[in-house]
Design a protein around this motif. Structure first.
Motif, PDB file in Angstrom:
ATOM      1  N   THR A  83       1.085  -1.179  -0.069  1.00  0.00           N
ATOM      2  CA  THR A  83       0.087   0.004  -0.323  1.00  0.00           C
ATOM      3  C   THR A  83       1.076   1.170   0.082  1.00  0.00           C
ATOM      4  OG1 THR A  83       0.041   0.436   2.311  1.00  0.00           O
ATOM      5  CG2 THR A  83      -1.468  -1.267   1.308  1.00  0.00           C
ATOM      6  N   GLN A  84       0.260   2.314  -0.338  1.00  0.00           N
ATOM      7  CA  GLN A  84       0.982   3.792  -0.833  1.00  0.00           C
ATOM      8  C   GLN A  84       1.714   3.876   0.490  1.00  0.00           C
ATOM      9  OE1 GLN A  84      -0.890   6.801   0.122  1.00  0.00           O
ATOM     10  NE2 GLN A  84       0.284   7.790   0.149  1.00  0.00           N
ATOM     11  N   GLU A  85       0.892   3.926   2.189  1.00  0.00           N
ATOM     12  CA  GLU A  85       1.439   4.316   3.501  1.00  0.00           C
ATOM     13  C   GLU A  85       2.128   3.393   3.998  1.00  0.00           C
ATOM     14  OE1 GLU A  85      -1.127   5.921   6.050  1.00  0.00           O
ATOM     15  OE2 GLU A  85      -1.737   8.140   4.208  1.00  0.00           O
ATOM     16  N   GLY A  86       1.908   1.943   3.623  1.00  0.00           N
ATOM     17  CA  GLY A  86       2.783   0.578   3.870  1.00  0.00           C
ATOM     18  C   GLY A  86       4.172   0.952   3.159  1.00  0.00           C
ATOM     19  N   ASN A 139       9.568   3.544  19.697  1.00  0.00           N
ATOM     20  CA  ASN A 139       9.923   1.938  19.633  1.00  0.00           C
ATOM     21  C   ASN A 139       8.158   2.559  19.417  1.00  0.00           C
ATOM     22  OD1 ASN A 139       9.872   0.061  19.865  1.00  0.00           O
ATOM     23  ND2 ASN A 139       9.499  -1.096  21.882  1.00  0.00           N
ATOM     24  N   LYS A 140       8.699   2.343  17.438  1.00  0.00           N
ATOM     25  CA  LYS A 140       7.219   3.112  16.993  1.00  0.00           C
ATOM     26  C   LYS A 140       7.119   2.576  15.049  1.00  0.00           C
ATOM     27  CE  LYS A 140       3.554   6.861  15.808  1.00  0.00           C
ATOM     28  NZ  LYS A 140       2.648   6.566  15.951  1.00  0.00           N
ATOM     29  N   THR A 141       6.476   1.701  15.290  1.00  0.00           N
ATOM     30  CA  THR A 141       7.161   1.849  13.448  1.00  0.00           C
ATOM     31  C   THR A 141       6.070   2.244  12.001  1.00  0.00           C
ATOM     32  OG1 THR A 141       6.394  -0.849  14.697  1.00  0.00           O
ATOM     33  CG2 THR A 141       8.124  -0.636  12.246  1.00  0.00           C
ATOM     34  N   ILE A 142       4.312   2.261  12.742  1.00  0.00           N
ATOM     35  CA  ILE A 142       4.021   2.757  11.793  1.00  0.00           C
ATOM     36  C   ILE A 142       3.280   4.473  12.167  1.00  0.00           C
ATOM     37  CG2 ILE A 142       1.403   2.222  10.924  1.00  0.00           C
ATOM     38  CD1 ILE A 142       3.416   0.706  10.104  1.00  0.00           C
ATOM     39  N   PHE A 143       3.848   5.461  11.752  1.00  0.00           N
ATOM     40  CA  PHE A 143       3.090   6.285  11.623  1.00  0.00           C
ATOM     41  C   PHE A 143       2.128   6.727  10.443  1.00  0.00           C
ATOM     42  CE2 PHE A 143       7.619   6.209  12.823  1.00  0.00           C
ATOM     43  CZ  PHE A 143       7.332   6.664  14.143  1.00  0.00           C
ATOM     44  N   THR A 144       1.579   7.791  10.775  1.00  0.00           N
ATOM     45  CA  THR A 144       0.415   8.485   9.294  1.00  0.00           C
ATOM     46  C   THR A 144       1.406   9.618   8.252  1.00  0.00           C
ATOM     47  OG1 THR A 144       0.151  10.098  10.332  1.00  0.00           O
ATOM     48  CG2 THR A 144      -1.627   8.131  10.537  1.00  0.00           C
ATOM     49  N   ILE A 145       0.872   9.802   7.658  1.00  0.00           N
ATOM     50  CA  ILE A 145       2.271  10.735   6.816  1.00  0.00           C
ATOM     51  C   ILE A 145       2.278  11.618   7.281  1.00  0.00           C
ATOM     52  CG2 ILE A 145       2.448  12.189   4.791  1.00  0.00           C
ATOM     53  CD1 ILE A 145       2.985   9.069   4.303  1.00  0.00           C
ATOM     54  N   LYS A 146       1.125  12.158   8.293  1.00  0.00           N
ATOM     55  CA  LYS A 146       1.131  13.802   8.754  1.00  0.00           C
ATOM     56  C   LYS A 146       2.403  13.588   9.923  1.00  0.00           C
ATOM     57  CE  LYS A 146      -2.626  16.559   8.927  1.00  0.00           C
ATOM     58  NZ  LYS A 146      -4.454  16.427   9.187  1.00  0.00           N
ATOM     59  N   TRP A 199       6.224  -6.775   6.534  1.00  0.00           N
ATOM     60  CA  TRP A 199       5.810  -6.990   7.832  1.00  0.00           C
ATOM     61  C   TRP A 199       5.118  -5.050   8.149  1.00  0.00           C
ATOM     62  CZ3 TRP A 199       6.882  -4.522  12.295  1.00  0.00           C
ATOM     63  CH2 TRP A 199       6.877  -4.944  13.503  1.00  0.00           C
ATOM     64  N   ILE A 200       6.018  -4.661   7.851  1.00  0.00           N
ATOM     65  CA  ILE A 200       5.274  -2.768   8.399  1.00  0.00           C
ATOM     66  C   ILE A 200       4.624  -2.484   7.915  1.00  0.00           C
ATOM     67  CG2 ILE A 200       6.473  -0.236   7.679  1.00  0.00           C
ATOM     68  CD1 ILE A 200       9.037  -1.617   8.777  1.00  0.00           C
ATOM     69  N   ASN A 201       4.275  -3.838   6.037  1.00  0.00           N
ATOM     70  CA  ASN A 201       2.849  -3.446   4.988  1.00  0.00           C
ATOM     71  C   ASN A 201       2.091  -3.881   6.031  1.00  0.00           C
ATOM     72  OD1 ASN A 201       2.417  -2.095   2.563  1.00  0.00           O
ATOM     73  ND2 ASN A 201       1.773  -3.966   2.247  1.00  0.00           N
ATOM     74  N   GLY A 202       2.537  -4.952   6.224  1.00  0.00           N
ATOM     75  CA  GLY A 202       1.319  -5.851   7.119  1.00  0.00           C
ATOM     76  C   GLY A 202       0.712  -5.104   8.256  1.00  0.00           C
ATOM     77  N   LYS A 203       1.283  -4.404   8.721  1.00  0.00           N
ATOM     78  CA  LYS A 203       1.674  -3.922  10.288  1.00  0.00           C
ATOM     79  C   LYS A 203       0.702  -2.741   9.407  1.00  0.00           C
ATOM     80  CE  LYS A 203       2.974  -5.048  13.976  1.00  0.00           C
ATOM     81  NZ  LYS A 203       1.891  -5.404  14.601  1.00  0.00           N
ATOM     82  N   TYR A 204       0.781  -2.520   8.139  1.00  0.00           N
ATOM     83  CA  TYR A 204      -0.147  -1.081   7.713  1.00  0.00           C
ATOM     84  C   TYR A 204      -1.349  -1.197   7.831  1.00  0.00           C
ATOM     85  CZ  TYR A 204      -1.701   3.482   6.099  1.00  0.00           C
ATOM     86  OH  TYR A 204      -2.222   4.392   5.966  1.00  0.00           O
ATOM     87  N   LEU A 243       0.340  -8.546   2.459  1.00  0.00           N
ATOM     88  CA  LEU A 243       0.324  -7.553   1.293  1.00  0.00           C
ATOM     89  C   LEU A 243      -1.264  -7.749   0.621  1.00  0.00           C
ATOM     90  CD1 LEU A 243       3.439  -9.204  -0.658  1.00  0.00           C
ATOM     91  CD2 LEU A 243       3.441  -7.032   0.591  1.00  0.00           C
ATOM     92  N   ILE A 244      -1.014  -6.786  -0.231  1.00  0.00           N
ATOM     93  CA  ILE A 244      -2.990  -6.633  -1.009  1.00  0.00           C
ATOM     94  C   ILE A 244      -3.212  -8.608  -1.867  1.00  0.00           C
ATOM     95  CG2 ILE A 244      -4.440  -5.925  -1.947  1.00  0.00           C
ATOM     96  CD1 ILE A 244      -3.805  -4.104   0.070  1.00  0.00           C
TER      97      ILE A 244
END
Ligand code: GLU
Length: 489
Positions: free
Chosen positions: A267-270, A285-292, A317-322, A370-371
């Motif tokens: 995904t784009q943000e993933g 200790n943070k992996t997922i951030f919004t663009i903002k 894995w990060i994409n999955g988290k997202y 993944l999608i």
């Protein structure tokens, strides 16, 4: 000479050469530039460095634009095409010639080649000899009259060039290590080091953020800025990306285009979250951030000079988290497109089934990376399993009483008028307890019958989304399969 900036005057640029697809390394550079600009309320500009007409192509330019658009890295102002600036490059070179800061070099290819061979045989690094540096005006005039072709070389001054890189800190180079490098080739085209300075200066770039591979070009570029009396921007070189074995990223280890990543189902943000961690981190200790959040947190002093390791599994894995953090509604168009592509659903069904489809997405999303996983691992929501996981068959269907328990389940499910989350589970538990086996025995056997897999979301949620009739049908099919293959004991 270093320009003072107030916050809002920040202007950065992404300057890809359209000679290949935009791959992971360059897109990470674009991302860092974008985040830095937005963090400082500045401008993110795009310059296409298309002066290498033989290797540049329209297709690659389209690929760059498409990739940036998909990732949401929207540039400010009009795109600058470097090929449109050639006149300005020439004027700048002429100015240096006039001021005696550059000179015409008439050395032929053969002469230069001979010099190179000589230094190689003496085990020395090649550096232009400076042969044409001291040509007199008279000699130059004669050569020009004879129509001899020439390139233009920068007259590197003596001294030391120092700068503070935002990532690599203090860099100091003795100019004696830099030869009189070519700024305009004999065919009239400017070299990279020259064009980049004129363009960055004309575009009023305040911070040059680019790959570490350009670190060694920077002293040359600073010398040109100074010779042209232009303001020197600040520099930040970001570390190269390597594979887990610390080797240069190859196609096999992930250096493929953004388009490929999109096709793979990122995904784009993933993907942005995966890329941003290549060299940057807040220490939290943070992996997922919004663009903002990324914009809010992005600082160049959080960029490490340690080479960044690209690990495909980690980025997946990060994409999955997202994906799991996205709402079903946001995932809907992406997932439905994939289901359609895999012929799991038709357009009419999408409209009439939206609620059910959203529920399926919600149920699956925490396990998808993944999608396309929504099709691969969620296929059973649309069709009955074509096969059953072999290990799971051996493990779950060979337990005592399984055949009998599944037969009981068919009867009970058929008789129940109200087939819902609660009753479907109660029935399973009751049958298990009446037959003195653990409920898990029947749950595992049932999961395999319904999905073909040993792992799935809560099976009772799955049953409800599949529907009573189909559930009964699938249990019957599994019994048939078990009998035909002599599985049950
Ligand atoms: N076109 C150059 C590249 O793609 C730009 C380098 C720079 O940012 O100065 O490597």
């Amino acid at each position: 000479m270093i320009r003072k900036q107030n916050k809002s005057s920040v202007r950065v640029r992404f300057a890809p050469s359209p000679t290949g697809y935009l791959h992971i390394g360059s897109i990470r550079t674009a991302l860092f530039n974008y985040l830095f600009a937005k963090h400082n309320d500045g401008k993110f500009l795009l310059r296409i460095e298309d002066t290498d007409t033989e290797r540049s192509s329209k297709k690659m330019i389209e690929n760059i634009l498409e990739s940036l658009k998909w990732l949401g890295l929207n540039y400010d102002e009009k795109i600058v095409y470097q090929s449109g600036n050639i006149e300005k490059h020439k004027q700048a070179a002429d100015k240096l010639l006039e001021e005696g800061k550059a000179y015409r070099c008439f050395c032929t290819k053969e002469e230069l080649q001979k010099d190179k061979l000589k230094t190689a045989s003496e085990n020395r690094y090649y550096k232009y000899s400076g042969r044409c540096r001291s040509l007199t005006d008279e000699q130059i005039k004669k050569k020009l009259e004879k129509g001899e072709i020439f390139s233009i070389r920068f007259k590197t001054p003596e001294g030391i060039t120092k700068f503070k890189d935002k990532v690599y800190k203090s860099i100091s180079v003795n100019n004696s290590e830099i030869d009189d490098f070519i700024i305009v080739r004999s065919d009239g085209s400017p070299t990279y080091n020259f064009a980049v300075v004129v363009d960055d200066s004309d575009m009023e770039i305040t911070h040059v953020i680019r790959g570490e591979d350009h670190l060694s070009n920077t002293p040359k570029q600073i010398l040109i800025y100074l010779a042209l009396h232009r303001s020197v921007p600040k520099f930040a070189h970001v570390p190269l990306i390597t594979d887990p074995e610390k080797k240069r990223l190859s196609k096999r280890t992930g250096a493929v285009s953004v388009k490929e990543y999109r096709k793979m189902g990122f995904t784009q943000e993933g993907l942005i979250n995966g890329l941003v961690h290549l060299g940057w981190g807040t220490g939290q200790n943070k992996t997922i951030f919004t663009i903002k959040e990324l914009i809010k947190n992005f600082e160049l002093n959080h960029v490490s000079k340690k080479r960044a390791v690209f690990d495909y599994e980690k980025i997946k894995w990060i994409n999955g988290k997202y994906i799991s953090s996205m709402s079903a509604k946001k995932l809907f168009p992406l997932v439905v497109e994939n289901w359609k592509k895999n012929s799991l659903i038709t357009d009419e069904k999408i409209i009439s089934n939206k609620k059910r489809l959203l529920a399926i997405i919600d149920l699956l999303k925490s396990r998808m990376r993944l999608i396309p996983d929504f099709s691969i691992l969620g296929k059973y929501f649309f069709v009955s399993p074509e096969k059953y996981e072999e290990d799971a068959v051996q493990k779950h269907w060979t337990k005592e009483k399984v055949e009998f328990l599944l037969e009981r389940l068919i009867i009970e499910y058929t008789n129940t008028k109200d087939f819902n989350l609660k009753t479907s589970e109660e029935i399973v538990r009751r049958i298990a307890s009446e037959n003195k086996v653990k409920a898990a025995v029947l749950i595992h056997a049932l999961r395999l019958a319904i999905t073909g897999f040993s792992i799935s979301p809560n099976i009772f949620d799955v049953l409800i989304l599949i529907g009573k009739q189909e559930v009964i049908q699938r249990i019957k099919s599994s019994l048939k399969y078990g009998e035909e293959n002599g599985i049950f004991i």
